[in-house]
Motif scaffolding. Sequence first.
Motif, PDB file in Angstrom:
ATOM      1  N   LEU A   1      10.724  -4.674 -63.466  1.00  0.00           N
ATOM      2  CA  LEU A   1      12.084  -4.218 -63.147  1.00  0.00           C
ATOM      3  C   LEU A   1      12.723  -5.078 -62.070  1.00  0.00           C
ATOM      4  O   LEU A   1      13.951  -5.382 -62.114  1.00  0.00           O
ATOM      5  CB  LEU A   1      12.044  -2.749 -62.694  1.00  0.00           C
ATOM      6  CG  LEU A   1      11.638  -1.728 -63.765  1.00  0.00           C
ATOM      7  CD1 LEU A   1      11.558  -0.327 -63.155  1.00  0.00           C
ATOM      8  CD2 LEU A   1      12.619  -1.746 -64.922  1.00  0.00           C
ATOM      9  N   THR A   2      11.897  -5.504 -61.110  1.00  0.00           N
ATOM     10  CA  THR A   2      12.437  -6.378 -60.052  1.00  0.00           C
ATOM     11  C   THR A   2      12.888  -7.704 -60.633  1.00  0.00           C
ATOM     12  O   THR A   2      13.938  -8.248 -60.257  1.00  0.00           O
ATOM     13  CB  THR A   2      11.370  -6.606 -58.978  1.00  0.00           C
ATOM     14  OG1 THR A   2      10.955  -5.344 -58.446  1.00  0.00           O
ATOM     15  CG2 THR A   2      11.909  -7.469 -57.854  1.00  0.00           C
ATOM     16  N   LEU A   3      12.086  -8.255 -61.567  1.00  0.00           N
ATOM     17  CA  LEU A   3      12.462  -9.523 -62.191  1.00  0.00           C
ATOM     18  C   LEU A   3      13.757  -9.394 -62.983  1.00  0.00           C
ATOM     19  O   LEU A   3      14.651 -10.261 -62.901  1.00  0.00           O
ATOM     20  CB  LEU A   3      11.313  -9.983 -63.105  1.00  0.00           C
ATOM     21  CG  LEU A   3      11.552 -11.301 -63.867  1.00  0.00           C
ATOM     22  CD1 LEU A   3      11.762 -12.447 -62.879  1.00  0.00           C
ATOM     23  CD2 LEU A   3      10.384 -11.603 -64.815  1.00  0.00           C
ATOM     24  N   ILE A   4      13.871  -8.318 -63.735  1.00  0.00           N
ATOM     25  CA  ILE A   4      15.111  -8.107 -64.523  1.00  0.00           C
ATOM     26  C   ILE A   4      16.316  -7.950 -63.600  1.00  0.00           C
ATOM     27  O   ILE A   4      17.384  -8.527 -63.816  1.00  0.00           O
ATOM     28  CB  ILE A   4      14.944  -6.881 -65.427  1.00  0.00           C
ATOM     29  CG1 ILE A   4      13.850  -7.138 -66.477  1.00  0.00           C
ATOM     30  CG2 ILE A   4      16.266  -6.546 -66.120  1.00  0.00           C
ATOM     31  CD1 ILE A   4      13.509  -5.916 -67.308  1.00  0.00           C
ATOM     32  N   GLY A   5      16.129  -7.161 -62.523  1.00  0.00           N
ATOM     33  CA  GLY A   5      17.241  -6.978 -61.572  1.00  0.00           C
ATOM     34  C   GLY A   5      17.646  -8.280 -60.911  1.00  0.00           C
ATOM     35  O   GLY A   5      18.833  -8.550 -60.696  1.00  0.00           O
ATOM     36  N   SER A   6      16.624  -9.119 -60.592  1.00  0.00           N
ATOM     37  CA  SER A   6      16.934 -10.405 -59.953  1.00  0.00           C
ATOM     38  C   SER A   6      17.731 -11.302 -60.891  1.00  0.00           C
ATOM     39  O   SER A   6      18.675 -11.994 -60.484  1.00  0.00           O
ATOM     40  CB  SER A   6      15.628 -11.094 -59.537  1.00  0.00           C
ATOM     41  OG  SER A   6      14.901 -10.304 -58.613  1.00  0.00           O
ATOM     42  N   ILE A   7      17.334 -11.306 -62.179  1.00  0.00           N
ATOM     43  CA  ILE A   7      18.067 -12.137 -63.152  1.00  0.00           C
ATOM     44  C   ILE A   7      19.514 -11.668 -63.275  1.00  0.00           C
ATOM     45  O   ILE A   7      20.458 -12.464 -63.318  1.00  0.00           O
ATOM     46  CB  ILE A   7      17.342 -12.098 -64.513  1.00  0.00           C
ATOM     47  CG1 ILE A   7      15.967 -12.777 -64.399  1.00  0.00           C
ATOM     48  CG2 ILE A   7      18.171 -12.775 -65.582  1.00  0.00           C
ATOM     49  CD1 ILE A   7      15.105 -12.629 -65.642  1.00  0.00           C
ATOM     50  N   VAL A   8      19.722 -10.343 -63.331  1.00  0.00           N
ATOM     51  CA  VAL A   8      21.090  -9.798 -63.439  1.00  0.00           C
ATOM     52  C   VAL A   8      21.918 -10.162 -62.216  1.00  0.00           C
ATOM     53  O   VAL A   8      23.086 -10.573 -62.311  1.00  0.00           O
ATOM     54  CB  VAL A   8      21.029  -8.273 -63.642  1.00  0.00           C
ATOM     55  CG1 VAL A   8      22.443  -7.683 -63.576  1.00  0.00           C
ATOM     56  CG2 VAL A   8      20.385  -7.933 -64.967  1.00  0.00           C
TER      57      VAL A   8
ATOM     58  N   GLY B   1      28.693 -15.915 -61.480  1.00  0.00           N
ATOM     59  CA  GLY B   1      30.068 -15.647 -61.903  1.00  0.00           C
ATOM     60  C   GLY B   1      31.041 -15.597 -60.738  1.00  0.00           C
ATOM     61  O   GLY B   1      32.143 -16.139 -60.806  1.00  0.00           O
ATOM     62  N   LYS B   2      30.619 -14.926 -59.649  1.00  0.00           N
ATOM     63  CA  LYS B   2      31.478 -14.858 -58.464  1.00  0.00           C
ATOM     64  C   LYS B   2      31.672 -16.236 -57.848  1.00  0.00           C
ATOM     65  O   LYS B   2      32.750 -16.572 -57.375  1.00  0.00           O
ATOM     66  CB  LYS B   2      30.874 -13.892 -57.440  1.00  0.00           C
ATOM     67  CG  LYS B   2      30.885 -12.430 -57.863  1.00  0.00           C
ATOM     68  CD  LYS B   2      32.318 -11.929 -58.019  1.00  0.00           C
ATOM     69  CE  LYS B   2      32.333 -10.463 -58.422  1.00  0.00           C
ATOM     70  NZ  LYS B   2      33.737  -9.962 -58.603  1.00  0.00           N
ATOM     71  N   ARG B   3      30.575 -17.052 -57.874  1.00  0.00           N
ATOM     72  CA  ARG B   3      30.696 -18.388 -57.289  1.00  0.00           C
ATOM     73  C   ARG B   3      31.722 -19.225 -58.050  1.00  0.00           C
ATOM     74  O   ARG B   3      32.534 -19.934 -57.452  1.00  0.00           O
ATOM     75  CB  ARG B   3      29.328 -19.081 -57.309  1.00  0.00           C
ATOM     76  CG  ARG B   3      29.292 -20.417 -56.565  1.00  0.00           C
ATOM     77  CD  ARG B   3      28.029 -21.167 -56.874  1.00  0.00           C
ATOM     78  NE  ARG B   3      27.993 -21.555 -58.285  1.00  0.00           N
ATOM     79  CZ  ARG B   3      28.649 -22.615 -58.777  1.00  0.00           C
ATOM     80  NH1 ARG B   3      29.409 -23.362 -57.984  1.00  0.00           N
ATOM     81  NH2 ARG B   3      28.550 -22.910 -60.063  1.00  0.00           N
ATOM     82  N   ARG B   4      31.691 -19.106 -59.381  1.00  0.00           N
ATOM     83  CA  ARG B   4      32.660 -19.849 -60.183  1.00  0.00           C
ATOM     84  C   ARG B   4      34.090 -19.349 -59.925  1.00  0.00           C
ATOM     85  O   ARG B   4      35.016 -20.156 -59.846  1.00  0.00           O
ATOM     86  CB  ARG B   4      32.305 -19.701 -61.664  1.00  0.00           C
ATOM     87  CG  ARG B   4      31.032 -20.419 -62.080  1.00  0.00           C
ATOM     88  CD  ARG B   4      30.768 -20.205 -63.557  1.00  0.00           C
ATOM     89  NE  ARG B   4      29.527 -20.879 -63.970  1.00  0.00           N
ATOM     90  CZ  ARG B   4      29.050 -20.862 -65.217  1.00  0.00           C
ATOM     91  NH1 ARG B   4      29.699 -20.172 -66.155  1.00  0.00           N
ATOM     92  NH2 ARG B   4      27.934 -21.492 -65.502  1.00  0.00           N
ATOM     93  N   THR B   5      34.244 -18.047 -59.804  1.00  0.00           N
ATOM     94  CA  THR B   5      35.589 -17.497 -59.524  1.00  0.00           C
ATOM     95  C   THR B   5      36.121 -17.996 -58.188  1.00  0.00           C
ATOM     96  O   THR B   5      37.287 -18.387 -58.061  1.00  0.00           O
ATOM     97  CB  THR B   5      35.543 -15.956 -59.522  1.00  0.00           C
ATOM     98  OG1 THR B   5      35.051 -15.494 -60.776  1.00  0.00           O
ATOM     99  CG2 THR B   5      36.932 -15.382 -59.280  1.00  0.00           C
ATOM    100  N   ILE B   6      35.239 -18.006 -57.167  1.00  0.00           N
ATOM    101  CA  ILE B   6      35.651 -18.484 -55.841  1.00  0.00           C
ATOM    102  C   ILE B   6      36.001 -19.967 -55.891  1.00  0.00           C
ATOM    103  O   ILE B   6      36.978 -20.427 -55.293  1.00  0.00           O
ATOM    104  CB  ILE B   6      34.538 -18.209 -54.812  1.00  0.00           C
ATOM    105  CG1 ILE B   6      34.383 -16.692 -54.608  1.00  0.00           C
ATOM    106  CG2 ILE B   6      34.845 -18.890 -53.485  1.00  0.00           C
ATOM    107  CD1 ILE B   6      33.202 -16.322 -53.735  1.00  0.00           C
TER     108      ILE B   6
END
Length: 546
Positions: A17-24, A31-36
């Motif tokens: 679950l930690t791995l999945i959360g990290s990937i998300v 996405g935020k970095r590209r928007t900024i």
Amino acid sequence: MKQFILKNIVLAVILVLTLIGSIVLMFFCEGKRRTIAESMATIEENARTIESIDSARKPNSVAESETKIKADTETLSKKNVQIYRHFGKPYRPALLKLLKNIASPAELKTDLPVDPGLVAKPKPKVEPEEGEEDGEEEEVAETKPATPEPPTEEEKAVFECALDSSNMVKLDPETKQPADVKRVVLAFDEDSLRAKLAEIYAEVHQESDSSDDTFVIPDTIQSERAQLFEKLFEAIIEAPEAVDPARAEAFRTAAAAKFAKAFAIFRDDVQDLTLENVNDRVAHELFLDALGLPRLMRQRDCKNYIDYLFEKYLSAGIIPGLPEDDPIEKERLVQDFIYGKNLNRQALPVPEMVIPIIRNFQIKEDLFRRMKDAGIGSLVSMTAGAFYGATLDNDAEGPILSFTYTLEMTASLGAIDAFINSLQGAYKTDRVYVIKDIKFSAPFEDLINANAVVASHTDSPNNAATVRRTTTAGQQTLPPGAPPAAQTVQPAADPQTAALVEETYELTDPHHPEYGQVLIGENRDEIKCTIVVNYLFYRADNITPQ
């Protein structure tokens, strides 16, 4: 490995679950970095665009900047003048109503009697040029008027009438007024009329070359004011350039008739503001006053004016609380209110004080009316302050002249409140009052009994009051001070089950029988009030009498 996972199944699930959360989270961060990054790129591009526009645009020159600053300053000055004109201009609302009436293309109707001198003006006499002989003048007089050209759109905007075959306006056989005039528009505003009056005043009244600065009121002051009004009236009804010369006299005749009706309404409006009989002559003077020329009269006429108003105040009943059953005391009070300490009833006023005296009478009458309308019981005293050394409108420094009055009255709190609100809202009628001080005092009898009243209601065993009421078994008995229970429909009480219940309330309890009663000042219709009020008058744009 398999055995390790099986033995640590909980840890394995948590790690997955930690791995999945990290990937998300990594996906969202990217996405935020590209928007900024896109936003920063857009900001840099807009900054470059703004910089290029600023570099391409030339700044205003000094001359252009000065022109714009002067234009803005002039606009601000005009706005300030418009605001200041609400200060002490009681006839201005009637003036603005007149200007609105004569500028309307609609027919103006009124049943008020018009000034006959305004509708029977002779045609202006054309002066012969130098070198012309009498015979030539007569020959010109016999020449028939030229046929007017068809009216243009500009002419129709200000004048439209039905003409007969001789190109003359049809006159009503009874009133001798234009019968077929459809539209006459006299487009004047307050500023243009003020400027025109100042121009005419400079032409009519020539300044004296004498070095003596003593102000003297000429004996011909009334005829001079009549001449000023006459010339201003002629300028108002003069046909504009858009009107064909062959129809100019028809325009003047129709314009005079319309102005006469509008002036009759003006005269009726200002009559509501004064006890003075506003006849045609007085209306002319008040019209000039509304345009910035202070009303002025000879010293003897000013004294007669004061005496006339004194008699009016004795009979008009606009001063609250005058003793009708004691004529001597009534006359004494009116004399104190009217003359005060600044005027001697027997002597003539000095020339420099005529204008302030007239203005003071306008202010005092307005105060009397406001007190009467508010329901003030009695005016005890009225003291007018000094005139601040002001003689004529522009003699003292500053654009605002202040008249101070101290009013002592007896009335109810409601009447005093209504009077104060009336003073605060006087700006709606172009008068400005500033209340400087207010003092209240209780009647003398209440002051004598105040200590006894307070002592009887101090904390003591006697403060509790016992109230007896009847209750029934089906009713709920509430403790003192508790809110009442919801009202429900109860069956009729059985007299045998009714019981007498005694309840005790403290003095501070809202259910106490005496809670909310007036303890001091029970006679509230005789509260004494002293108000110090300033009346502000704007004089900077007035014509200074010479």
